[in-house]
Design a protein around this motif. Structure first.
Motif, PDB file in Angstrom:
ATOM      1  N   ALA A  95      10.512 -50.657  52.135  1.00 33.55           N
ATOM      2  CA  ALA A  95       9.286 -51.191  52.752  1.00 33.55           C
ATOM      3  C   ALA A  95       9.462 -51.351  54.253  1.00 33.55           C
ATOM      4  N   ALA A  96      10.621 -51.842  54.686  1.00 32.03           N
ATOM      5  CA  ALA A  96      10.879 -52.003  56.117  1.00 32.03           C
ATOM      6  C   ALA A  96      10.908 -50.645  56.802  1.00 32.03           C
ATOM      7  N   ALA A  97      11.577 -49.698  56.193  1.00 34.94           N
ATOM      8  CA  ALA A  97      11.680 -48.368  56.786  1.00 34.94           C
ATOM      9  C   ALA A  97      10.319 -47.674  56.841  1.00 34.94           C
ATOM     10  N   SER A  98       9.448 -47.969  55.872  1.00 35.65           N
ATOM     11  CA  SER A  98       8.139 -47.316  55.860  1.00 35.65           C
ATOM     12  C   SER A  98       7.227 -47.816  56.975  1.00 35.65           C
ATOM     13  N   LEU A  99       7.568 -48.931  57.600  1.00 36.13           N
ATOM     14  CA  LEU A  99       6.763 -49.469  58.699  1.00 36.13           C
ATOM     15  C   LEU A  99       7.047 -48.760  60.016  1.00 36.13           C
ATOM     16  N   LEU A 100       8.089 -47.980  60.051  1.00 39.13           N
ATOM     17  CA  LEU A 100       8.533 -47.361  61.300  1.00 39.13           C
ATOM     18  C   LEU A 100       8.387 -45.853  61.252  1.00 39.13           C
ATOM     19  N   THR A 101       8.156 -45.274  62.405  1.00 41.14           N
ATOM     20  CA  THR A 101       8.082 -43.821  62.476  1.00 41.14           C
ATOM     21  C   THR A 101       9.488 -43.234  62.384  1.00 41.14           C
ATOM     22  N   SER A 102       9.562 -41.967  62.059  1.00 36.69           N
ATOM     23  CA  SER A 102      10.870 -41.313  61.964  1.00 36.69           C
ATOM     24  C   SER A 102      11.571 -41.311  63.314  1.00 36.69           C
ATOM     25  N   SER A 103      10.823 -41.237  64.413  1.00 34.85           N
ATOM     26  CA  SER A 103      11.475 -41.230  65.724  1.00 34.85           C
ATOM     27  C   SER A 103      12.100 -42.582  66.046  1.00 34.85           C
ATOM     28  N   ILE A 104      11.474 -43.689  65.618  1.00 35.93           N
ATOM     29  CA  ILE A 104      12.070 -45.013  65.856  1.00 35.93           C
ATOM     30  C   ILE A 104      13.336 -45.166  65.027  1.00 35.93           C
ATOM     31  N   LEU A 105      13.274 -44.771  63.760  1.00 35.26           N
ATOM     32  CA  LEU A 105      14.465 -44.865  62.907  1.00 35.26           C
ATOM     33  C   LEU A 105      15.590 -43.980  63.433  1.00 35.26           C
ATOM     34  N   ALA A 106      15.259 -42.772  63.871  1.00 30.64           N
ATOM     35  CA  ALA A 106      16.275 -41.873  64.422  1.00 30.64           C
ATOM     36  C   ALA A 106      16.860 -42.446  65.700  1.00 30.64           C
ATOM     37  N   HIS A 107      16.020 -43.049  66.531  1.00 28.69           N
ATOM     38  CA  HIS A 107      16.485 -43.635  67.780  1.00 28.69           C
ATOM     39  C   HIS A 107      17.475 -44.766  67.511  1.00 28.69           C
ATOM     40  N   ALA A 128       8.527 -56.926  66.002  1.00 28.82           N
ATOM     41  CA  ALA A 128       8.574 -56.575  64.582  1.00 28.82           C
ATOM     42  C   ALA A 128       9.146 -55.181  64.387  1.00 28.82           C
ATOM     43  N   TRP A 129       8.743 -54.236  65.235  1.00 27.79           N
ATOM     44  CA  TRP A 129       9.304 -52.884  65.142  1.00 27.79           C
ATOM     45  C   TRP A 129      10.816 -52.924  65.291  1.00 27.79           C
ATOM     46  N   LEU A 130      11.285 -53.627  66.307  1.00 27.58           N
ATOM     47  CA  LEU A 130      12.726 -53.681  66.543  1.00 27.58           C
ATOM     48  C   LEU A 130      13.449 -54.381  65.395  1.00 27.58           C
ATOM     49  N   ALA A 131      12.899 -55.487  64.940  1.00 27.64           N
ATOM     50  CA  ALA A 131      13.550 -56.223  63.854  1.00 27.64           C
ATOM     51  C   ALA A 131      13.636 -55.378  62.592  1.00 27.64           C
ATOM     52  N   HIS A 132      12.534 -54.722  62.251  1.00 31.74           N
ATOM     53  CA  HIS A 132      12.545 -53.882  61.050  1.00 31.74           C
ATOM     54  C   HIS A 132      13.475 -52.687  61.222  1.00 31.74           C
ATOM     55  N   ALA A 133      13.477 -52.094  62.396  1.00 37.65           N
ATOM     56  CA  ALA A 133      14.354 -50.949  62.631  1.00 37.65           C
ATOM     57  C   ALA A 133      15.809 -51.344  62.503  1.00 37.65           C
ATOM     58  N   LEU A 134      16.163 -52.448  63.137  1.00 35.91           N
ATOM     59  CA  LEU A 134      17.553 -52.886  63.058  1.00 35.91           C
ATOM     60  C   LEU A 134      17.933 -53.307  61.650  1.00 35.91           C
ATOM     61  N   ALA A 135      17.043 -54.021  60.993  1.00 41.08           N
ATOM     62  CA  ALA A 135      17.334 -54.457  59.629  1.00 41.08           C
ATOM     63  C   ALA A 135      17.459 -53.264  58.695  1.00 41.08           C
ATOM     64  N   ALA A 136      16.582 -52.291  58.852  1.00 39.17           N
ATOM     65  CA  ALA A 136      16.639 -51.114  57.994  1.00 39.17           C
ATOM     66  C   ALA A 136      17.918 -50.323  58.241  1.00 39.17           C
ATOM     67  N   HIS A 137      18.266 -50.130  59.515  1.00 37.65           N
ATOM     68  CA  HIS A 137      19.452 -49.343  59.818  1.00 37.65           C
ATOM     69  C   HIS A 137      20.743 -50.067  59.439  1.00 37.65           C
ATOM     70  N   LEU A 138      20.795 -51.361  59.715  1.00 36.16           N
ATOM     71  CA  LEU A 138      22.016 -52.113  59.463  1.00 36.16           C
ATOM     72  C   LEU A 138      22.093 -52.650  58.039  1.00 36.16           C
ATOM     73  N   GLU A 139      21.108 -52.315  57.237  1.00 35.73           N
ATOM     74  CA  GLU A 139      21.052 -52.682  55.817  1.00 35.73           C
ATOM     75  C   GLU A 139      21.111 -54.182  55.573  1.00 35.73           C
ATOM     76  N   HIS A 140      20.363 -54.942  56.379  1.00 34.99           N
ATOM     77  CA  HIS A 140      20.279 -56.377  56.158  1.00 34.99           C
ATOM     78  C   HIS A 140      19.473 -56.688  54.908  1.00 34.99           C
ATOM     79  N   TYR A 141      18.605 -55.751  54.523  1.00 36.80           N
ATOM     80  CA  TYR A 141      17.856 -55.939  53.294  1.00 36.80           C
ATOM     81  C   TYR A 141      18.715 -55.442  52.142  1.00 36.80           C
ATOM     82  N   ARG A 142      19.082 -56.332  51.242  1.00 40.24           N
ATOM     83  CA  ARG A 142      19.924 -55.951  50.101  1.00 40.24           C
ATOM     84  C   ARG A 142      19.110 -55.254  49.018  1.00 40.24           C
ATOM     85  N   ASP A 143      17.877 -55.680  48.847  1.00 36.98           N
ATOM     86  CA  ASP A 143      17.003 -55.127  47.828  1.00 36.98           C
ATOM     87  C   ASP A 143      16.505 -53.752  48.283  1.00 36.98           C
TER      88      ASP A 143
END
Length: 97
Positions: free
Chosen positions: A40-52, A19-34
């Motif tokens: 919401a996806a980005a809020s599930l992850l720490t700043s270090s995961i998003l930065a990574h 779930a962490w990986l899916a949300h991180a990738l979806a958040a970064h690659l903008e798979h969520y249009r809304d």
């Protein structure tokens, strides 16, 4: 990457790591249009995961075909200095465009 996160997670189960990986990738690659879903996806992850994720994505674009094992340093940067790793990802994205 998935195996390494599972190993480091200790008490977390594989589904949590996935779930962490899916949300991180979806958040970064903008798979969520809304925008609300993206936030919401980005809020599930720490700043270090998003930065990574951002840093890995930009480094992979910079050197196509690079192996994840060659980018192990990105995890260290994102863990110790997530803001700097994020800034580096933004810098690399700007340099590429």
């Amino acid at each position: 990457m998935r195996g390494e996160l599972t190993r480091r997670a200790g008490g977390y189960v594989q589904a949590d790591v996935d779930a962490w990986l899916a949300h991180a990738l979806a958040a970064h690659l903008e798979h969520y249009r809304d925008p609300a879903a993206l936030e919401a996806a980005a809020s599930l992850l720490t700043s270090s995961i998003l930065a990574h994720v951002a840093l890995l994505a930009e480094l992979a674009r910079l050197v196509p075909g690079v192996g994840i094992d060659q980018l192990a340093f990105a995890a260290g940067l994102a863990t110790t200095e997530p803001e700097a790793a994020g800034a580096l990802a933004v810098f690399l994205a700007r340099a590429r465009s």
